[in-house]
Design an enzyme around this catalytic site. Structure first.
Site, short mmCIF file in Angstrom:
data_model
loop_
_atom_site.label_atom_id
_atom_site.label_comp_id
_atom_site.label_asym_id
_atom_site.label_seq_id
_atom_site.Cartn_x
_atom_site.Cartn_y
_atom_site.Cartn_z
CG ASP A 81 -10.69 -70.00 -0.86
OD1 ASP A 81 -9.84 -70.06 -0.07
OD2 ASP A 81 -10.56 -69.27 -1.77
CD GLU A 141 -4.79 -68.39 -1.33
OE1 GLU A 141 -3.49 -67.96 -1.38
OE2 GLU A 141 -5.40 -69.27 -1.86
#
EC number: 3.5.1.18
Length: 383
Positions: A81, A141
């Site tokens: 991400d 994250e």
């Protein structure tokens, strides 16, 4: 496939946290001989790929889960991400371009470049001894991190698949590839302090209790104070005020309270309990309420550990530089590995453009990082 080709493909997926956008299907297609585990909640997706190379003839997965002696299990970990790109890019942030020796695109440094390098190294790894290699990836994250790596590691613990060692490919380097390895991270404690008073008219101070007066006396003992003296790898723990608010905005009314929001980045020498004890001592004469919440715990992997030593050797061999071992920077998913007793370090590309417009990574860095990661695998499988 080399690190550049894989990284270009990874950047093309607009995986703004926590979106996965199908990137895991592409990654799985690269590893047809690896087994897969997937889990996720609340829109988060996690992927775990693993393979046991050269297992003994009598080895089965059931026995692997029960036997006390297992092949060394090494894991590459990271996140796919990215943060939103924002505006004013010179090119589409999700259409990677190469320009003057750099690959441009959102996530090039943080951290699709690192992921591309370790995926390529894993594809080129062919050990001759029993060895277990895995890859753990998450789409959570950059966000809260609640349902990402932490959740997957809990699932792996249930299946007795936790690794012995792990490298998280965070962009750790400052000026040149190889100048920095994170062998730990500071902890983080968030706090809210409210100093209480009595609201009133400024013309009648005898009828008021202005909490700003109390603030003036305690502020030098709170703002920027060092909570310990640190050590070789940790900077001194420090309390930093991030927000301060008082009053109604009127010039003739004293405030009823002062609210102070703060954060303490701390070493192993400071805990939430020791911070509370310090603050209560400082505030003993000031009416107040205090709230503290630990968002992450500090950890460190020994500088002489097998993993840190092998990584240092390969950085010196490939990058011709000796890395500084440190714990600087913010929190990362490495803390979740450490919480399970896993030997973990972080190493990746230069971090000068992370989260920035026109994020980029040097093509040479990708090439060298792949070599470092492959060297680590080869050395660990030989020892």
């Amino acid at each position: 496939m080399d690190a550049l080709e894989i990284t270009q493909k990874l950047i093309s997926y607009p995986t703004i946290t926590p979106k996965e956008c199908g990137i895991f299907e592409y990654i799985k297609s690269l590893f047809p001989t690896f087994k897969t585990l997937e889990c996720g909640e609340n829109g988060v997706k996690n992927l775990f790929l693993y393979r046991i190379f050269n297992p003994p003839k009598e080895h089965t997965e059931e026995k692997h889960a029960k036997e006390s002696v297992k092949p060394l299990h090494f894991c590459f970990a990271g996140h796919i991400d990215v943060v939103p790109p924002g505006n004013h890019w010179q090119s589409d942030p999700f259409k990677p371009i190469i320009k003057e020796g750099f690959l441009y695109g959102r996530g090039a440094q943080d951290m699709k470049g690192g992921v591309g390098a370790f995926l390529s190294a894993s594809l080129n790894f062919n050990p001759k001894t029993p060895f277990m290699l895995s890859v753990l990836l998450t789409s959570d994250e950059e966000g809260p991190g609640i349902f990402g790596t932490r959740l997957m590691l809990e699932k792996l613990k249930e299946k007795d698949l936790l690794p012995h060692m792990a490298i998280v490919a965070e962009p750790t380097c400052e000026k040149i590839l190889g100048d920095s390895i994170k062998i730990g991270r500071r902890g983080s404690i968030n706090g809210k302090l409210i100093l209480k008073g009595t609201q009133g008219h400024v013309a009648y101070p005898q009828k008021c209790q202005n909490p700003i007066d109390a603030l003036a006396s305690v502020l030098p003992l709170i703002s920027g104070v060092h909570l310990d003296d640190g050590d070789e790898y940790f900077d001194p723990s420090k309390l930093v005020i991030t927000n301060l608010h008082a009053g109604l905005g009127a010039n003739n009314v004293t405030p009823a309270s002062v609210e102070i929001i703060f954060n303490a980045r701390h070493s192993l020498k400071t805990t939430k309990e020791s911070l509370k004890e310090y603050l209560e001592k400082v505030l003993k004469n000031a009416p107040h309420t205090l709230e503290l919440e630990s968002s992450s715990s500090p950890f460190i992997t020994a500088s002489h550990s097998k993993l840190a030593s092998v990584l240092k050797e390969n950085i010196l061999k490939t990058c011709h530089t000796t890395p500084l071992l440190n714990t600087k920077g913010g929190t990362s998913d490495a803390r979740f590995f450490s919480a399970h007793g896993i030997e973990v370090v972080e190493f990746g590309v230069i971090n000068d453009r992370i989260h920035a417009i026109d994020e980029r990574v040097s093509l040479k860095e990708l090439e060298l990082l792949e070599k470092v990661f492959l060297g680590v695998l080869e050395n660990l499988s030989e020892k």
